[in-house]
Design an enzyme around this catalytic site. Structure first.
Site, PDB file in Angstrom:
ATOM      1  N   ASP A  13       3.604  93.173  28.483  1.00 46.17           N
ATOM      2  CA  ASP A  13       2.217  92.727  28.379  1.00 46.17           C
ATOM      3  C   ASP A  13       2.138  91.200  28.547  1.00 46.17           C
ATOM      4  O   ASP A  13       3.153  90.487  28.462  1.00 46.17           O
ATOM      5  CB  ASP A  13       1.703  93.131  26.982  1.00 46.17           C
ATOM      6  CG  ASP A  13       0.183  93.313  26.934  1.00 46.17           C
ATOM      7  OD1 ASP A  13      -0.491  92.887  27.867  1.00 46.17           O
ATOM      8  OD2 ASP A  13      -0.296  93.867  25.927  1.00 46.17           O
TER       9      ASP A  13
ATOM     10  N   ASP B 211      -8.145  97.764  29.598  1.00 44.85           N
ATOM     11  CA  ASP B 211      -8.296  98.162  28.200  1.00 44.85           C
ATOM     12  C   ASP B 211      -9.587  98.942  27.995  1.00 44.85           C
ATOM     13  O   ASP B 211      -9.886  99.367  26.879  1.00 44.85           O
ATOM     14  CB  ASP B 211      -8.267  96.938  27.280  1.00 44.85           C
ATOM     15  CG  ASP B 211      -6.833  96.485  27.018  1.00 44.85           C
ATOM     16  OD1 ASP B 211      -5.907  97.217  27.404  1.00 44.85           O
ATOM     17  OD2 ASP B 211      -6.640  95.400  26.431  1.00 44.85           O
TER      18      ASP B 211
HETATM   19  C1  DGJ Z   1      -3.309  94.465  25.521  1.00 41.45           C
HETATM   20  C2  DGJ Z   1      -2.990  95.766  26.199  1.00 41.45           C
HETATM   21  O1  DGJ Z   1      -3.795  95.922  27.331  1.00 41.45           O
HETATM   22  C3  DGJ Z   1      -3.183  96.907  25.210  1.00 41.45           C
HETATM   23  O2  DGJ Z   1      -2.938  98.136  25.860  1.00 41.45           O
HETATM   24  C4  DGJ Z   1      -2.246  96.710  24.048  1.00 41.45           C
HETATM   25  O3  DGJ Z   1      -0.923  96.820  24.458  1.00 41.45           O
HETATM   26  C5  DGJ Z   1      -2.497  95.351  23.398  1.00 41.45           C
HETATM   27  N1  DGJ Z   1      -2.443  94.290  24.372  1.00 41.45           N
HETATM   28  C6  DGJ Z   1      -1.499  95.077  22.322  1.00 41.45           C
HETATM   29  O4  DGJ Z   1      -1.624  93.824  21.800  1.00 41.45           O
END
Ligand code: DGJ
Length: 732
Positions: free
Chosen positions: A477, A547
């Site tokens: 990430d 997200d």
């Molecule tokens: C952003 C990601 O897009 C989410 O799926 C998740 O992993 C969060 N970060 C965790 O902090």
């Protein structure tokens, strides 16, 4: 000057006179063809990209796709043409250049003459052409590198720049590719923001420069990704028309500039964004631009996508032929609030549903600064004993005992100021001295150009995977972009090298991880779709598109991502977002690379039953067709009440047609694409047994491919936010 060129190249007097006459008139002039001109073909048989060497020894654009580029020139262009293939700055050409250099002595003009070309084939079906250009006055060499993939109609271009001047030069512009087109061009871009990625917008290009760019250095696709479409003569259509896709292999700030000079040509300048990134280049050092990829079709974007999907599975994605496992993720279900007991209980449920992989998300680390929310702990990659007293390996073992693989989330490039790492190394972050720290999501970006940081990040990943051999999947990430782009490692005169050196260091780190851990699958994530370029994806198996997991939004987003990416690369997880029915959410996830992100212990028995059926159906039937088939986009959610997509297996023996009603609609027939007209197909519904929707009249019938294409299938879902999945199987 003209006399000099005359003598040098022995041009016929007629040509010179014609050119001079039109230059005097101040109008664009078309240079007559020189019978002796040397044409270089760098494209494929269909996706044509032709260049030629002019009588003045300069390299010119000749043809891109179906369009021949007129050899334009104007007064004020110093007698030079407006169609140089890689126009340098400060000599002859007065429009947006591809290359701009401040030489070691301060001179800021560059000229490029053709030196030679070389063609070869690095692998079957791939043609590589290298064209050498050189400044006649300064020791600067530019090599244009092209690769053409026959059978896919994909062309790549990049540039390699070197010099042997007595000191460093400054590259102020350094495009990867700069072809030209003429006439009516329609651009489709995809803009957005966090949780609202990939909104398509089409417009007709007009004189002047239209720029699509990113200035964020890291998480560079937050507001738009580095790809676009161009329709030739009309806006992009699904099944007709000449269409180009452009994609840049670069995870940092990028720039696409569409420069319509108003005189008959539009230049497509693509590359790293020069804004704030003037690059100081030492003598003898190679500066290679990222690859710009062009995909072409004369049958609309549908065929272009199918070519691109096959190409990406074969050349651009890690393990593009490996089926992706059905995964359970805990992020939407638990956020940071979990412990060992909770996670193990999710394993039990995942096993009951027939799932194959568990992904533990953010929140598993930090001792002095436990990562219980996003305010602290990032950078301290040791397991939090309060949450997971027996560590990661214990969890991986528990998963394995239930037949599940185990995966883990990391964000190696970032740090919270509230962390042991930051306390020990405050100088490791990207920031400008003297200014207050600027945080996003309470975090800072580590300065990967500093070797100690690169070593630390690589060590963190190696230790995690070495100490926990049961981890076979990693989600990488990256949740903020760069502001205050300063490095306490880079010298004062190289601060603007930071963004480019960062991306190169990141690419090196990812390549190292890929090499050292070939069996570990990788998901690319950046707060959703903040990093979705093919240059980075080559180290990854898939990406997290957004997200925003509301399936209604995902229907549309998956439609748009599918323009470029094959389904096995697009993670689709079932969540409760939007409050849709589980059947709708499952159908949407099954039309991509399926996963679930729910607290399975909170599902009703009926929801659990439907989820179990969906997982089974996906594994047994859909996975192969969705992940490796050809995609036919039949009805767009942008232009009607439903989205209809159809995946057809490569041998055309099976097809899965997904019907998603995004608004109330009528019982209109759908004609599935891509079937074998000679074959007969039995029609069934991949029904999760929700009830309430009447059976389709044609269920169980055997219908020929020809009839299906002519009369179609009549779905029985018409109400908003409902779905149906039709399965077609060839009967012999
Ligand atoms: C952003 C990601 O897009 C989410 O799926 C998740 O992993 C969060 N970060 C965790 O902090």
């Amino acid at each position: 000057m003209i006399t000099y060129r005359l003598l040098r190249y022995g041009l016929c007097m007629g040509w010179v006179m014609a050119a001079l006459a039109s230059v005097r008139a101040g109008a664009p002039a078309v240079l007559p063809e020189s019978g002796a001109r040397r044409v270089i073909h760098v494209g494929t048989e269909h996706a044509v990209y032709d260049l030629y060497v002019g009588p003045d020894s300069r390299l010119y654009n000749l043809r891109f796709g179906s369009q021949e580029i007129p050899a334009l020139q104007t007064e004020g262009s110093g007698g030079g043409s407006l169609t140089e293939a890689y126009p340098p700055s400060g000599t002859r050409y007065a429009f947006e250049p591809a290359l701009s250099i401040i030489h070691a002595d301060g001179n800021n003009s560059t000229d490029l003459e053709f030196v030679g070309e070389q063609a070869g084939s690095p692998s079957p079906g791939v043609k590589e052409t290298r064209i050498k250009l050189r400044d006649p006055v300064y020791p600067v060499d530019v090599e244009l590198v092209f690769r053409a993939y026959a059978g896919f109609d994909v062309i790549e271009q990049s540039s390699e720049i070197r010099h042997t001047e007595p000191g460093a030069i400054v590259l102020e512009r350094f495009a990867s590719s700069s072809p030209q087109m003429t006439g009516d061009l329609w651009l489709t871009q995809f803009h957005g923001d966090w949780a609202n990625e990939m909104n398509p917008l089409s417009e007709r290009l007009s004189p002047g420069i239209k720029v699509l760019d990113s200035k964020t250095l890291v998480r560079a696709d937050r507001f738009r990704p580095p790809f676009f479409l161009l329709g030739v003569g009309a806006a992009v259509r699904e099944a007709a028309g000449e269409t180009w896709a452009g994609m840049l292999d670069w995870s940092g700030s990028f720039q696409f500039a569409f420069d319509d000079n108003g005189l008959g040509a539009t230049r497509l300048l693509a590359g790293i964004n020069p804004y704030g990134q003037a690059y100081r280049l030492d003598p003898g050092v190679l500066f290679a631009t990222p690859v710009m990829r062009w995909a072409w079709s004369d049958q609309g974007v549908g065929q272009l996508s199918r070519n691109l999907h096959r190409w990406i599975r074969r050349y651009a994605l890690r393990d593009g032929d490996r089926p992706r496992a059905v995964l359970l993720n805990n992020w939407e279900a638990t956020g940071f609030a979990f412990d060992e007991g909770k996670i193990v209980s999710l394993f039990d449920r995942a096993k009951d549903l027939g799932m194959e992989l568990f992904l533990l998300d953010d929140g598993w680390f930090g001792t002095r600064f436990p990562r219980n929310d996003d305010t602290q702990g990032l950078g301290d990659w040791s397991v939090n004993p309060a949450k997971l007293p027996r560590g990661i390996s214990h969890l991986a073992d528990e998963a394995r005992n239930r037949g599940l693989r185990f995966g883990i989330w990391i964000e190696p490039e970032m740090v919270n100021p509230r962390s042991e790492l930051y306390l020990a190394h405050p100088d490791w972050v990207i920031r400008e001295p003297g200014r207050a720290l600027e945080l996003q999501r309470n975090q800072l970006v580590l300065d990967l150009t500093r070797p100690a940081v690169a070593q630390y990040e690589s060590g963190v990943i190696d230790t995690l995977l070495r100490d926990n051999p049961g981890v076979s999947y990693v989600k990488w990430d990256s949740n903020r972009y760069v502001t205050q782009p300063g490095s306490s490692w880079l010298p004062k005169d190289r601060q603007s090298n930071l963004g480019i050196d960062y991306v190169r260091a990141l690419d090196g780190l990812m390549a190292e991880v890929e090499k050292r851990h070939p069996a570990v699958e990788m998901m690319l994530c950046s707060g959703g779709g903040g990093r979705v370029d093919l240059g980075t994806l080559k180290h990854f198996d898939e990406f997290w598109p957004s997200d925003n997991t509301d399936p209604l939004r995902r229907v549309v987003m998956q439609w748009d991502y599918s323009t470029f990416f094959p389904a096995l690369a697009i993670s689709g997880h079932v969540t409760h977002s939007g409050g849709r029915s589980i059947k709708f959410a499952l159908d949407v996830a099954m039309s991509a690379r399926m996963g679930i992100d729910l607290d399975l212990s909170k599902l009703t028995p009926e929801e659990s039953r439907q989820a179990a059926v969906a997982v089974e159906v996906y594994k047994d039937k859909l996975r192969d067709v969705v992940q490796f088939g050809d995609l036919y986009r039949m009805e767009s959610p942008h232009s009607g009440p439903r989205s209809v997509i159809d995946y057809v297996s490569q041998d055309k023996s099976r097809a899965a047609m997904f019907v998603f009603q995004v608004a109330d609609g009528a019982p209109d027939a759908v004609r599935p694409g891509g079937l074998d007209p000679q074959a007969k197909y039995r029609l069934s519904e991949l029904d999760l047994g929700e009830g309430g929707v009447p059976a389709m009249p044609q269920l169980g019938s055997v219908i020929s491919g020809t009839d299906l294409a002519a009369t179609g299938i009549i779905p029985t879902v018409h109400k908003a936010i409902s779905s149906q999945v039709v399965w077609l199987e060839r009967v012999d």
